[in-house]
Design a protein around this motif. Structure first.
Motif, PDB file in Angstrom:
ATOM      1  N   ALA A  13       0.815  -1.171   0.035  1.00 37.70           N
ATOM      2  CA  ALA A  13      -0.060  -0.006   0.076  1.00 37.70           C
ATOM      3  C   ALA A  13       0.553   1.231   0.055  1.00 37.70           C
ATOM      4  CB  ALA A  13      -1.149   0.043   1.302  1.00 37.70           C
ATOM      5  N   SER A  14       0.267   2.165  -0.833  1.00 32.24           N
ATOM      6  CA  SER A  14       1.037   3.557  -0.928  1.00 32.24           C
ATOM      7  C   SER A  14       0.921   4.405   0.330  1.00 32.24           C
ATOM      8  CB  SER A  14       0.820   4.241  -2.244  1.00 32.24           C
ATOM      9  OG  SER A  14       1.534   5.288  -2.197  1.00 32.24           O
ATOM     10  N   SER A  15       2.140   5.021   0.825  1.00 29.55           N
ATOM     11  CA  SER A  15       1.784   6.007   1.759  1.00 29.55           C
ATOM     12  C   SER A  15       1.179   7.138   1.403  1.00 29.55           C
ATOM     13  CB  SER A  15       3.119   6.523   2.536  1.00 29.55           C
ATOM     14  OG  SER A  15       3.968   6.882   1.873  1.00 29.55           O
ATOM     15  N   LYS A  16       1.211   7.411   0.199  1.00 23.97           N
ATOM     16  CA  LYS A  16       0.603   8.793  -0.433  1.00 23.97           C
ATOM     17  C   LYS A  16      -0.749   8.703  -0.919  1.00 23.97           C
ATOM     18  CE  LYS A  16       4.808  10.663  -1.398  1.00 23.97           C
ATOM     19  NZ  LYS A  16       6.190  10.452  -2.068  1.00 23.97           N
ATOM     20  N   GLU A  17      -1.727   9.357  -0.609  1.00 27.34           N
ATOM     21  CA  GLU A  17      -3.047   9.118  -0.958  1.00 27.34           C
ATOM     22  C   GLU A  17      -3.498   9.143  -2.446  1.00 27.34           C
ATOM     23  OE1 GLU A  17      -7.467  10.449   0.330  1.00 27.34           O
ATOM     24  OE2 GLU A  17      -5.862  10.774   1.543  1.00 27.34           O
ATOM     25  N   LYS A  18      -2.632  10.003  -3.160  1.00 23.35           N
ATOM     26  CA  LYS A  18      -2.931  10.441  -4.542  1.00 23.35           C
ATOM     27  C   LYS A  18      -2.479   8.952  -5.412  1.00 23.35           C
ATOM     28  CE  LYS A  18       1.410  12.616  -5.554  1.00 23.35           C
ATOM     29  NZ  LYS A  18       1.904  13.938  -6.139  1.00 23.35           N
ATOM     30  N   PHE A  19      -1.522   7.772  -4.709  1.00 25.08           N
ATOM     31  CA  PHE A  19      -1.282   6.851  -5.432  1.00 25.08           C
ATOM     32  C   PHE A  19      -1.852   5.586  -5.163  1.00 25.08           C
ATOM     33  CE2 PHE A  19       3.072   9.369  -5.655  1.00 25.08           C
ATOM     34  CZ  PHE A  19       2.911   9.641  -6.916  1.00 25.08           C
ATOM     35  N   GLN A  20      -2.911   5.764  -4.151  1.00 20.70           N
ATOM     36  CA  GLN A  20      -3.818   4.658  -3.392  1.00 20.70           C
ATOM     37  C   GLN A  20      -4.692   4.473  -4.389  1.00 20.70           C
ATOM     38  OE1 GLN A  20      -4.953   5.902   0.423  1.00 20.70           O
ATOM     39  NE2 GLN A  20      -2.828   5.667   1.484  1.00 20.70           N
ATOM     40  N   LYS A  21      -4.438   3.295  -5.432  1.00 25.63           N
ATOM     41  CA  LYS A  21      -5.505   3.058  -6.468  1.00 25.63           C
ATOM     42  C   LYS A  21      -5.811   1.464  -5.961  1.00 25.63           C
ATOM     43  CE  LYS A  21      -5.844   1.387 -11.201  1.00 25.63           C
ATOM     44  NZ  LYS A  21      -5.116   1.011 -12.399  1.00 25.63           N
ATOM     45  N   TYR A  22      -5.127   0.939  -5.496  1.00 22.13           N
ATOM     46  CA  TYR A  22      -5.862  -0.747  -5.184  1.00 22.13           C
ATOM     47  C   TYR A  22      -5.791  -0.578  -3.581  1.00 22.13           C
ATOM     48  CZ  TYR A  22      -3.838  -1.889  -9.770  1.00 22.13           C
ATOM     49  OH  TYR A  22      -3.543  -1.832 -11.016  1.00 22.13           O
ATOM     50  N   SER A  23      -4.964   0.082  -2.751  1.00 18.55           N
ATOM     51  CA  SER A  23      -5.217  -0.410  -1.362  1.00 18.55           C
ATOM     52  C   SER A  23      -6.492   0.095  -0.774  1.00 18.55           C
ATOM     53  CB  SER A  23      -4.305   0.541  -0.636  1.00 18.55           C
ATOM     54  OG  SER A  23      -4.433   2.023  -0.885  1.00 18.55           O
ATOM     55  N   LYS A  24      -7.211   1.155  -1.210  1.00 22.62           N
ATOM     56  CA  LYS A  24      -8.708   1.439  -0.797  1.00 22.62           C
ATOM     57  C   LYS A  24      -9.701   0.049  -1.263  1.00 22.62           C
ATOM     58  CE  LYS A  24      -8.335   6.235  -1.154  1.00 22.62           C
ATOM     59  NZ  LYS A  24      -8.362   7.574  -1.872  1.00 22.62           N
ATOM     60  N   GLN A  25      -9.393  -0.399  -2.547  1.00 24.52           N
ATOM     61  CA  GLN A  25     -10.115  -1.578  -2.999  1.00 24.52           C
ATOM     62  C   GLN A  25      -9.642  -2.979  -2.145  1.00 24.52           C
ATOM     63  OE1 GLN A  25      -9.120  -1.503  -6.964  1.00 24.52           O
ATOM     64  NE2 GLN A  25     -10.938  -0.361  -7.701  1.00 24.52           N
ATOM     65  N   VAL A  26      -8.750  -2.863  -1.865  1.00 23.99           N
ATOM     66  CA  VAL A  26      -8.101  -4.265  -1.122  1.00 23.99           C
ATOM     67  C   VAL A  26      -8.867  -4.076   0.477  1.00 23.99           C
ATOM     68  CG1 VAL A  26      -6.146  -5.081   0.150  1.00 23.99           C
ATOM     69  CG2 VAL A  26      -6.042  -4.425  -2.230  1.00 23.99           C
ATOM     70  N   GLN A  27      -8.851  -2.937   1.057  1.00 21.36           N
ATOM     71  CA  GLN A  27      -9.536  -2.906   2.374  1.00 21.36           C
ATOM     72  C   GLN A  27     -11.098  -3.161   2.345  1.00 21.36           C
ATOM     73  OE1 GLN A  27      -7.589  -2.321   4.878  1.00 21.36           O
ATOM     74  NE2 GLN A  27      -5.860  -2.262   3.745  1.00 21.36           N
ATOM     75  N   SER A  28     -11.688  -3.002   1.155  1.00 22.55           N
ATOM     76  CA  SER A  28     -13.312  -3.249   1.133  1.00 22.55           C
ATOM     77  C   SER A  28     -13.427  -4.484   0.849  1.00 22.55           C
ATOM     78  CB  SER A  28     -13.800  -2.418   0.273  1.00 22.55           C
ATOM     79  OG  SER A  28     -13.324  -2.575  -1.291  1.00 22.55           O
ATOM     80  N   VAL A  29     -12.305  -5.592   0.347  1.00 23.38           N
ATOM     81  CA  VAL A  29     -12.634  -6.760   0.005  1.00 23.38           C
ATOM     82  C   VAL A  29     -12.695  -7.614   1.120  1.00 23.38           C
ATOM     83  CG1 VAL A  29     -11.533  -8.840  -1.013  1.00 23.38           C
ATOM     84  CG2 VAL A  29     -11.574  -6.559  -2.302  1.00 23.38           C
TER      85      VAL A  29
END
Length: 103
Positions: A87-103
């Motif tokens: 997961a990226s530490s910068k919010e603008k690069f968080q493409k997958y981490s938000k989706q991974v958290q919801s799975v």
């Protein structure tokens, strides 16, 4: 961060159509290579790594080194190709981490 089975399955499906971003050749794993992989993981979160035929490295050894030094998760190893996630530490690069958290 330890990924659950459903999260790994999601990441594998996302990485399926990707082409390898990093190739490890006869020089093996160097500090420069680790820095490049670290930067790619920060910007993309999910990458593929290809071990070329002329390398002496084994996929499982490379996975262990990446997980230990880069604090990432190797999602899949197929032959000489690794799928790596962090997961990226910068919010603008968080493409997958938000989706991974919801799975």
């Amino acid at each position: 961060m330890k990924l659950r089975g459903k999260q790994k399955r999601f990441l594998r499906s996302e990485a399926h159509h990707m082409s390898p971003m990093v190739q490890i050749g006869k020089n093996g794993i160097s500090e420069t290579l680790l820095d490049q992989v670290d930067e790619l993981l920060e910007r993309r979160e999910l990458i593929k790594v290809n071990l070329l035929q002329n390398t002496d490295e084994e996929a499982t050894e490379v996975a262990g080194i990446f997980e230990e030094t880069l604090h990432c998760e190797v999602v899949q190893i197929i032959g000489r190709i690794l799928v790596v996630y962090r997961a990226s530490s910068k919010e603008k690069f968080q493409k997958y981490s938000k989706q991974v958290q919801s799975v």
